[in-house]
Design an enzyme around this catalytic site. Structure first.
Site, mmCIF file in Angstrom:
data_model
loop_
_atom_site.group_PDB
_atom_site.id
_atom_site.type_symbol
_atom_site.label_atom_id
_atom_site.label_comp_id
_atom_site.label_asym_id
_atom_site.label_seq_id
_atom_site.Cartn_x
_atom_site.Cartn_y
_atom_site.Cartn_z
ATOM 1 C CG ASP A 204 -1.984 -1.069 1.170
ATOM 2 O OD1 ASP A 204 -1.765 -2.095 0.483
ATOM 3 O OD2 ASP A 204 -3.029 -0.916 1.832
ATOM 4 C CE LYS B 213 -5.224 1.986 2.408
ATOM 5 N NZ LYS B 213 -4.142 1.225 3.086
ATOM 6 C CE LYS C 87 -7.079 -1.182 2.567
ATOM 7 N NZ LYS C 87 -5.748 -1.701 2.940
#
Lengths: 317, 475
Positions: A154, A217, A253
């Site tokens: 991430d 995300k 996400k």
């Protein structure tokens, strides 16, 4: 890796700052009032009985169970991993979560604790959460996390560069991080709370996707506002349109601020009616959260027994 | 697949009587004639109640009750009238769930819309005009503007309670008394409102409600004791009323049909434009006088926009209006359904291409699937006539001037929508459109503070806002 088709579609887009800027600014605008209204309307969907049961199990299987604190320890991470594999020790029918998400130095601990469980290990990287470091440091950190066994990275984008209009720098960092990931999946954190406008969210989404992101995300969880429904709506529209143009599917996400089952179900409705039911799978949609899991478990038990149990009947981690 | 389980709103909250009389002088009274009519739930064809159809004698009685109440009501200080209106507004809020269920049962609209759009607006309208009641001297109509007397008001079936609010709230705030006739297919929320007037202890005769069909309406608007007529409905009936009132001293406002253009320029926020198109024509099954029934889209984005629109229409949920997840409810009556069918058949016959999403239709009740016509020309009936159903006609244009020309090329002029991210183009287009309301990057948004009304055959007079007071004052 981007597919040849995707690469061909955007060949040249990132060849210079001006072509990249022209592309991103050529995307259709987002009207904030309209996007907010659409997200709010979808938030009124009434998900009950069998649909609620299905939604709760789907949401549990989509959770990226997260701890990103300065005070994280191997003990804390091991405990969280146990929870990830078996969220409710009294009920084996509860599915495991999708992944745990930790800092790079704790990846090895998590990998060991989760061996053979099917739960993936995700690591933040690239000088999370601010992203304020050199590219060398960022890629080195990514490689270390992957070497320690992280299946998912991430990363954070350089919001300063994005807001200064230096899209090419952001693009190149994502490309370099993607390369450093090797086989690991790359989730690109846009930190939408700092991008502020929905137009920026749409542009950053496309920028990340053409640079090779496997997931986009919303947030680090360290900035307020974190994930919101309208921001997630704009990102879901982006992955939907990107698939239509390139044939490549990218996941989404939302992370941060999703604490209740009711919230989680709103996100699932948003996915269902925006990107479509094909995205309702942990491969394509994740919920970055920590306290959400116990609320999902509590609601699940309530659905099964008709009664609420107190918070002490659900394990902390 | 993520299937939403049925989530029906409970109808136990409403108490529908088997039969209703007329609300005159603060009392329920029986009509003089025997004429009664059944009102049905258009989603199931189930009979909900039997309603009296008022004849001339009943209308006369109601007008007399209103006339009798006028001196007291008009002489009351504005602040006192405001108290009643605020009280009505609060009762509507308190009973909003019940009223929303009743509206959905009688009208066929989805409970989500009745709950989230109709009822909040109804309450807001009463709150808004309650605020004006003691400030009429500052509304710009002179120091001491006087009410007109008895207002005869006739309302349509598409937003029964909301149209009642649009009519009654400003009339009462200005000091008039009213006789209102709800539409024949949707009388129940109007009759529930009569109960609310009693609950609010409104002085008898200030509000009178007479149910019936066209003859009742005609008796009301032609009654010599009526000083002001307000009508919302079809242009055809509006013309009849204008004709019969010509030469009388009665003041008249008409809010009639529309064939609104929803103009999408190539630089529009496309995802929101799609939502705006959907909300423009499929909101309330398209039973909206200001519906965006003509989509005018710039050719350079037409293919992209239509693809996105069709994809979006595939997610619309048609069915049981009482289900909280329903987006498209039932057509209000068999008569209206027949009219929509007739016009859509003419669309095909005239050469336009018809498309609807795969959409199962319930066995009972009156239903029509969301429908899009492409390849529509200005000369087609579906581009000229008001369909008043979930049917969108799509036309294209090349330049802003052509868009405006096509948008204005209609006998109607109630509303329009413009979609562009460019402010100068938005302002230029809005200034050229001959329509009472122009929505900028939105559609079908209503607010009690904003005046609403038409150009040309869409009627005259304004409802809502400060402008809405004028129709009920001697100015």
């Amino acid at each position: 890796m981007t597919t040849p088709l995707a690469a061909a579609k955007f060949d040249g887009v990132a060849s210079s700052p001006s072509t990249l800027r022209a592309f991103l600014h050529g995307l259709p605008g987002v009207d904030r009032v309209g996007a907010d209204a659409r997200a709010a309307m979808l938030g009124t969907r009434s998900i009950k009985t069998t649909a609620k049961k299905q939604a709760i199990d789907t949401a549990i299987a989509m959770v990226d169970l997260t701890t990103l604190e300065g005070a994280d320890t191997p003990g804390k991470v091991r405990a969280m991993c146990a929870k990830a594999v078996r969220p409710d020790p009294t009920d084996a029918s509860v599915p495991p979560v999708a992944a745990v998400c930790v800092y790079p130095d704790l990846v090895a601990t998590a990998v060991e604790a989760l061996a053979g469980s099917g739960v993936k290990v995700a690591s933040v990287a690239t000088s999370f959460p601010s992203g304020r470091s050199s590219l060398e440091v960022k890629t080195a950190e990514t490689r270390l996390a992957v070497a320690a066994g992280a299946a998912e990275i991430d990363m954070v984008i350089d919001r300063g560069a994005f807001l200064a209009g230096d899209y090419l720098k952001v693009y190149e960092e994502i490309v370099a991080t993607k390369e450093a990931c090797g086989e690991a999946h790359l989730k690109v954190i846009l930190e939408t709370g700092e991008l502020a406008t929905y137009d920026n969210v749409r542009r950053a989404s496309w920028l990340a996707m053409i640079a090779g992101a496997d997931f986009i995300k919303t947030s680090t969880g360290k900035v307020s506002p974190a994930a919101t429904l309208p921001v997630t709506l704009v990102m879901l529209e982006a992955v939907r349109d990107f698939l239509a143009v390139t044939g490549r599917k990218v996941g989404v996400k939302p992370a941060g601020g999703i604490r209740t089952t009711k919230d989680a179900i709103k996100y699932l409705v948003l996915v269902n009616e925006t990107a479509g039911p094909d995205w309702l799978h942990p491969d394509w949609f994740r919920l970055g959260a920590s306290s959400l899991l116990n609320d999902l478990l509590m609601q699940r038990q309530k659905m099964a027994t008709g009664r609420y149990a107190g918070p002490d009947y659900f394990t902390l981690d | 697949m993520f299937e939403y389980a049925p989530a029906p709103e409970s109808r136990d909250i409403v108490d529908i009587r088997p039969s209703y009389g007329l609300f005159i002088g603060g009392e329920w009274v029986d009509p003089q004639g025997e004429d009664r009519h059944k009102t049905v739930n258009p989603a199931t064809e189930e009979v909900l109640a039997e309603v009296a159809w008022a004849g001339e004698a009943d209308v006369d009685r109601a007008v007399q009750a209103a006339t009798k109440a006028f001196p007291v009501w008009s002489a009351m200080p504005g602040a006192e009238r405001a108290k009643y209106l605020f009280r009505i507004a609060r009762i509507i809020q308190e009973r909003s769930r019940e009223l929303a269920v009743l509206e959905t049962l009688d009208n066929g609209k989805p409970i989500r819309e009745a709950r989230d759009v109709d009822l909040p607006l109804v309450a807001a309208h009463f709150f808004y005009y309650a605020g004006w009641a003691d400030k009429l001297a500052y509304a710009g109509f002179g120091e001491n503007p006087r009410p007109l007397g008895v207002a005869g008001q006739v309302i349509p079936w598409n937003f029964p309670l909301l149209m009642l609010a649009w009519k009654i709230a400003p009339a009462l705030a200005c000091g008039n008394t009213v006789v209102l006739k709800p539409a024949e297919t949707t009388p129940l929320t109007g009759l529930a409102f009569a109960e609310i007037c009693r609950q609010a202890e409104l002085p008898p005769g200030v509000v009178n409600i007479v149910t019936g069909a066209g003859e009742t309406g005609a008796a009301l608007v032609n009654h010599p004791g009526v000083d002001k007529v307000a009508f919302t409905g079809s242009t055809e009936v509006g013309r009849l009323i204008a004709r019969s009132l010509a030469g009388t001293s009665k003041k008249l406002t008409l809010e009639l049909g529309g064939k609104a253009a929803n103009i999408v320029f190539e630089d529009a926020p496309l995802d929101q434009a799609v939502e705006g198109i959907v909300n423009g024509i499929f909101f309330n099954q398209g039973h909206v006088c200001c519906a965006g029934s003509r989509l005018l889209v710039q050719e350079s984005v037409a293919a992209e926009l239509l693809e996105a629109l069709k994809r979006r229409l595939g997610t619309l949920r048609l069915g049981d209006p009482m289900d909280k997840n329903t987006d498209i409810g039932a057509i209000n009556s068999a008569e209206q359904l027949a009219r929509i069918r007739e016009l859509t058949e003419s669309g095909e016959a005239e050469g336009a291409e018809r498309w609807s999403p795969a959409c199962p239709i319930p066995d009972r009740g009156y239903w029509f699937p969301p429908t899009v016509f492409t390849g529509v020309a200005q000369s087609h009936r579906i581009a000229r006539e008001e369909i008043f159903g979930p049917v969108l006609s799509v036309l294209t244009f090349r330049t802003p001037a052509e868009a405006v020309e096509k948008a204005n090329n209609t006998p109607y002029g109630l509303s329009a929508g413009v979609w562009t991210e460019k402010g100068s183009l938005m302002l230029w287009t809005a200034s050229k459109l001959r329509a009472g309301v122009v929505w900028s990057n939105t559609f079908n948004r209503f607010d009690p503070t904003s005046p609403f009304g038409g150009y040309k055959e869409s009627g005259y007079g304004r409802e809502g806002g400060r402008h809405g007071l004028e129709a009920y004052l001697a100015v």
